[in-house]
Motif scaffolding. Structure first.
Motif, PDB file in Angstrom:
ATOM      1  N   ASN A  48       2.133  10.749 -32.879  1.00 26.62           N
ATOM      2  CA  ASN A  48       3.223  10.275 -32.036  1.00 26.62           C
ATOM      3  C   ASN A  48       2.823   8.977 -31.361  1.00 26.62           C
ATOM      4  O   ASN A  48       1.642   8.684 -31.184  1.00 26.62           O
ATOM      5  N   ILE A  49       3.814   8.217 -30.980  1.00 31.05           N
ATOM      6  CA  ILE A  49       3.597   6.949 -30.293  1.00 31.05           C
ATOM      7  C   ILE A  49       4.721   6.756 -29.283  1.00 31.05           C
ATOM      8  O   ILE A  49       5.864   7.161 -29.516  1.00 31.05           O
ATOM      9  N   SER A  50       4.372   6.191 -28.140  1.00 30.02           N
ATOM     10  CA  SER A  50       5.380   5.954 -27.103  1.00 30.02           C
ATOM     11  C   SER A  50       5.105   4.629 -26.412  1.00 30.02           C
ATOM     12  O   SER A  50       3.960   4.175 -26.341  1.00 30.02           O
ATOM     13  N   ASN A  51       6.169   4.023 -25.908  1.00 23.14           N
ATOM     14  CA  ASN A  51       6.054   2.752 -25.187  1.00 23.14           C
ATOM     15  C   ASN A  51       7.097   2.709 -24.091  1.00 23.14           C
ATOM     16  O   ASN A  51       8.253   3.099 -24.292  1.00 23.14           O
ATOM     17  N   GLU A  52       6.669   2.242 -22.926  1.00 26.76           N
ATOM     18  CA  GLU A  52       7.580   2.041 -21.803  1.00 26.76           C
ATOM     19  C   GLU A  52       7.380   0.625 -21.284  1.00 26.76           C
ATOM     20  O   GLU A  52       6.270   0.244 -20.905  1.00 26.76           O
ATOM     21  N   THR A  53       8.444  -0.146 -21.289  1.00 24.02           N
ATOM     22  CA  THR A  53       8.385  -1.546 -20.875  1.00 24.02           C
ATOM     23  C   THR A  53       9.377  -1.782 -19.745  1.00 24.02           C
ATOM     24  O   THR A  53      10.539  -1.358 -19.830  1.00 24.02           O
ATOM     25  N   ILE A  54       8.917  -2.472 -18.685  1.00 26.34           N
ATOM     26  CA  ILE A  54       9.778  -2.769 -17.537  1.00 26.34           C
ATOM     27  C   ILE A  54       9.662  -4.256 -17.210  1.00 26.34           C
ATOM     28  O   ILE A  54       8.554  -4.782 -17.066  1.00 26.34           O
ATOM     29  N   VAL A  55      10.796  -4.912 -17.091  1.00 26.48           N
ATOM     30  CA  VAL A  55      10.856  -6.315 -16.681  1.00 26.48           C
ATOM     31  C   VAL A  55      11.693  -6.396 -15.411  1.00 26.48           C
ATOM     32  O   VAL A  55      12.863  -6.006 -15.390  1.00 26.48           O
ATOM     33  N   ASP A  56      11.047  -6.868 -14.318  1.00 22.29           N
ATOM     34  CA  ASP A  56      11.705  -6.977 -13.015  1.00 22.29           C
ATOM     35  C   ASP A  56      11.785  -8.459 -12.656  1.00 22.29           C
ATOM     36  O   ASP A  56      10.814  -9.060 -12.180  1.00 22.29           O
ATOM     37  N   LYS A  57      12.931  -9.065 -12.897  1.00 24.88           N
ATOM     38  CA  LYS A  57      13.087 -10.490 -12.639  1.00 24.88           C
ATOM     39  C   LYS A  57      13.063 -10.806 -11.153  1.00 24.88           C
ATOM     40  O   LYS A  57      12.543 -11.848 -10.728  1.00 24.88           O
ATOM     41  N   GLU A  58      13.608  -9.902 -10.333  1.00 23.62           N
ATOM     42  CA  GLU A  58      13.676 -10.163  -8.898  1.00 23.62           C
ATOM     43  C   GLU A  58      12.275 -10.293  -8.297  1.00 23.62           C
ATOM     44  O   GLU A  58      12.003 -11.190  -7.487  1.00 23.62           O
ATOM     45  N   ASN A  59      11.357  -9.373  -8.677  1.00 24.87           N
ATOM     46  CA  ASN A  59       9.987  -9.400  -8.163  1.00 24.87           C
ATOM     47  C   ASN A  59       9.029 -10.132  -9.089  1.00 24.87           C
ATOM     48  O   ASN A  59       7.817 -10.135  -8.845  1.00 24.87           O
ATOM     49  N   ASP A  60       9.576 -10.704 -10.148  1.00 18.93           N
ATOM     50  CA  ASP A  60       8.774 -11.486 -11.094  1.00 18.93           C
ATOM     51  C   ASP A  60       7.597 -10.668 -11.636  1.00 18.93           C
ATOM     52  O   ASP A  60       6.446 -11.113 -11.621  1.00 18.93           O
ATOM     53  N   THR A  61       7.884  -9.447 -12.107  1.00 16.60           N
ATOM     54  CA  THR A  61       6.843  -8.570 -12.647  1.00 16.60           C
ATOM     55  C   THR A  61       7.218  -8.092 -14.043  1.00 16.60           C
ATOM     56  O   THR A  61       8.406  -7.992 -14.399  1.00 16.60           O
ATOM     57  N   TYR A  62       6.168  -7.784 -14.798  1.00 11.30           N
ATOM     58  CA  TYR A  62       6.331  -7.249 -16.155  1.00 11.30           C
ATOM     59  C   TYR A  62       5.278  -6.165 -16.343  1.00 11.30           C
ATOM     60  O   TYR A  62       4.114  -6.342 -15.971  1.00 11.30           O
ATOM     61  N   SER A  63       5.657  -5.029 -16.902  1.00 10.67           N
ATOM     62  CA  SER A  63       4.690  -3.962 -17.163  1.00 10.67           C
ATOM     63  C   SER A  63       5.009  -3.304 -18.498  1.00 10.67           C
ATOM     64  O   SER A  63       6.170  -3.199 -18.904  1.00 10.67           O
ATOM     65  N   SER A  64       3.948  -2.876 -19.160  1.00  7.91           N
ATOM     66  CA  SER A  64       4.094  -2.218 -20.459  1.00  7.91           C
ATOM     67  C   SER A  64       3.041  -1.120 -20.567  1.00  7.91           C
ATOM     68  O   SER A  64       1.867  -1.342 -20.232  1.00  7.91           O
ATOM     69  N   LYS A  65       3.413   0.050 -21.045  1.00  8.33           N
ATOM     70  CA  LYS A  65       2.505   1.177 -21.224  1.00  8.33           C
ATOM     71  C   LYS A  65       2.727   1.767 -22.611  1.00  8.33           C
ATOM     72  O   LYS A  65       3.842   2.142 -22.954  1.00  8.33           O
ATOM     73  N   THR A  66       1.653   1.845 -23.388  1.00  3.48           N
ATOM     74  CA  THR A  66       1.742   2.321 -24.767  1.00  3.48           C
ATOM     75  C   THR A  66       0.701   3.406 -25.005  1.00  3.48           C
ATOM     76  O   THR A  66      -0.454   3.271 -24.588  1.00  3.48           O
ATOM     77  N   ASP A  67       1.115   4.475 -25.667  1.00  4.86           N
ATOM     78  CA  ASP A  67       0.220   5.575 -26.036  1.00  4.86           C
ATOM     79  C   ASP A  67       0.442   5.924 -27.503  1.00  4.86           C
ATOM     80  O   ASP A  67       1.583   5.977 -27.968  1.00  4.86           O
ATOM     81  N   ALA A  68      -0.652   6.180 -28.194  1.00  2.55           N
ATOM     82  CA  ALA A  68      -0.564   6.596 -29.600  1.00  2.55           C
ATOM     83  C   ALA A  68      -1.617   7.666 -29.858  1.00  2.55           C
ATOM     84  O   ALA A  68      -2.757   7.548 -29.407  1.00  2.55           O
ATOM     85  N   GLY A  87      -6.865   8.648 -30.572  1.00  6.64           N
ATOM     86  CA  GLY A  87      -5.838   8.199 -29.638  1.00  6.64           C
ATOM     87  C   GLY A  87      -6.182   6.845 -29.050  1.00  6.64           C
ATOM     88  O   GLY A  87      -7.354   6.469 -28.941  1.00  6.64           O
ATOM     89  N   ILE A  88      -5.169   6.106 -28.668  1.00  8.81           N
ATOM     90  CA  ILE A  88      -5.359   4.804 -28.032  1.00  8.81           C
ATOM     91  C   ILE A  88      -4.243   4.590 -27.022  1.00  8.81           C
ATOM     92  O   ILE A  88      -3.099   5.029 -27.232  1.00  8.81           O
ATOM     93  N   SER A  89      -4.587   3.974 -25.910  1.00 12.37           N
ATOM     94  CA  SER A  89      -3.581   3.703 -24.879  1.00 12.37           C
ATOM     95  C   SER A  89      -3.851   2.349 -24.255  1.00 12.37           C
ATOM     96  O   SER A  89      -4.995   1.889 -24.187  1.00 12.37           O
ATOM     97  N   ASN A  90      -2.781   1.710 -23.785  1.00 12.34           N
ATOM     98  CA  ASN A  90      -2.888   0.409 -23.125  1.00 12.34           C
ATOM     99  C   ASN A  90      -1.838   0.324 -22.037  1.00 12.34           C
ATOM    100  O   ASN A  90      -0.689   0.746 -22.228  1.00 12.34           O
ATOM    101  N   GLU A  91      -2.274  -0.190 -20.896  1.00 16.35           N
ATOM    102  CA  GLU A  91      -1.345  -0.414 -19.786  1.00 16.35           C
ATOM    103  C   GLU A  91      -1.556  -1.841 -19.280  1.00 16.35           C
ATOM    104  O   GLU A  91      -2.668  -2.214 -18.908  1.00 16.35           O
TER     105      GLU A  91
END
Length: 436
Positions: free
Chosen positions: A118-138, A164-168
């Motif tokens: 299985n593999i999953s990814n969660e990506t969030i882009v917040d323009k107001e706070n000028d932030t970007y985050s990404s979390k991936t698990d496999a 398994g591999i993960s990145n945040e």
């Protein structure tokens, strides 16, 4: 018969430790001969043989064949978006399995293979706070197993693996951070049981690496931390009609580094460590005598480097430790045991200070060695002797332009100890204790 070294007893418990996770399961009909969910490999007690707990139950004279294959997979994506923020969540899963079983009048066999990923990814882009985050698990895992049982013999084999591999990752204005982990493990085992002989062998390994990096442009700093490790183990057990033997070997290695850079304060530091450990143990048990041997070593090397606008420091060193034991037991519980240990710590360092134009250098070295001998007749000790040798060496040299010149200090030590105890056949004891 008692074992010489209690930590290396050849029983079902030792076999179970050599075969951690060596179980096979199979979803068959409840009345089937080969209901492998009921098979417990090497969970035998001390009074059971190695494969006695493999229970193939409900035997019938009718021949039965059963095979099954299952596959399953799905993927989904969820997107949420507002004026200043966007969130994406993706998940994918896959599973597959295959199994087969056959049973005859005198012979039965079963095989199973299974895998999942299985593999999953969660990506969030917040323009107001000028932030970007990404979390991936496999993740991925696989397993295969086989069993066969005849009229007088049985065998089983199993192999499995996981990875398994993960990145945040987080980016916010002038700050960036990333954390990554990767792991992998594998294991394989095989067993055989005949009319008078049984054998088992197992091997497994694990590996992992991780890294954490942080960059802060506002504070003008950078830090990185990396770790890697590797471990392996193999073991074998053989049990005959009048003799048994077991052997086990293991090893591990690791390395780590931590680095920090602070340009605003003009400082830099780095620390690195590497380690290596090995161990081996052997037990042999005959009808009237037994023998055992074990040894293990651990070694670590390290270095440290630090600097700023006022001073600099560098150091390097090594630490090592070793232990060993050897024992022999005869027919009348007479035994001979030898054991020993050795520890060595060594370090070198140098430091300079630009304010007073001075520097220092030093050496530290310590050793501790022990050797013991023990002779027993049943529960009674006939001879006990221990010898110890310890050394301590310290040296330092310093020099300063503002002081009285160079200065040196030297310190050393040597300790030797000898203990000897003699026990007679009666209740009286004669002892000798020497210290140097």
């Amino acid at each position: 018969m008692k074992n010489v070294l209690r930590t290396l007893t050849v029983t079902g418990a030792l076999a179970a430790s050599l075969f951690a996770g060596g179980q096979t399961s199979y979803a068959a009909e409840k009345e089937s001969l080969l209901d492998l969910d009921r098979i417990n490999i090497l969970e035998s007690g001390e009074n059971q043989s190695l494969l006695e707990n493999i229970n193939i139950l409900d035997r019938n004279d009718d021949q039965r064949v059963k095979a099954d294959t299952v596959t399953d997979g799905n993927i989904k994506t969820d997107v949420k978006e507002t004026e200043d923020m966007k969130t994406t969540v993706s998940e994918a899963e896959g599973k597959a399995g295959a199994a087969a079983a056959i049973e005859g009048e005198d012979t039965s066999a079963a095989a199973k293979a299974a895998g999942s990923g299985n593999i999953s990814n969660e990506t969030i882009v917040d323009k107001e706070n000028d932030t970007y985050s990404s979390k991936t698990d496999a993740k991925a895992s696989g397993e295969t197993g086989a069993m066969i049982e005849g009229e007088d013999t049985s065998a089983a084999a199993n192999a499995k693996g996981d990875a398994g591999i993960s990145n945040e990752t987080v980016v916010k204005e002038d700050k960036y951070s990333s954390k990554t982990d990767a792991k992998a493990s594998g294991e394989t085992g095989a067993m055989f049981k005949g009319e008078d002989t049984s054998a088992a062998v197992n091997a497994k390994g694990d590996a992992g690496i991780s890294n954490e990096t942080v960059v802060d442009e506002e504070k003008d700093t950078y830090s990185s931390k990396t770790e890697g490790n590797l471990a392996g183990e193999t073991g074998a057990v053989l049990e005959g009609e009048d003799a048994s033997a077991a052997v086990k070997a293991k090893g591990n290695a690791g390395i780590s580094n931590e680095t920090m850079v602070d340009e605003e304060n003009d400082s830099y530091s780095s620390k690195t460590e590497g380690s290596l450990g090995t161990g081996i143990g052997t037990v042999l048990e005959g009808e009237e005598s037994s023998a055992a041997a074990n040894a293990d070593t651990n070694t670590k090397i390290w270095n440290v480097f630090e600097t700023n606008d006022d001073s600099s420091k560098a150091a390097i060193g090594a630490d090592s430790a070793a232990n060993f034991g050897l024992g022999l037991q005869g027919e009348d519980d007479e035994s001979v045991m030898i054991n020993g240990m050795s520890d060595i710590l060594t370090g070198l360092w140098v430091q300079s200070n630009e304010k007073d134009d001075s520097y220092e250098a030093g050496l530290n070295s310590k050793t501790n060695n022990q050797l013991g001998l023990n002779l027993t007749n049943g529960e009674e000790s006939m001879l006990g002797a221990n010898v110890g040798l310890m050394t301590d060496l310290q040296a330092m040299f310093s020099d300063s332009e503002d002081g009285d010149g160079s200065e040196s200090n030297f310190k050393s030590g040597l300790n030797l100890g000898l203990n000897l105890m003699l026990n007679g056949a009666t209740d009286s004891e004669d002892g000798l204790d020497l210290g140097l």
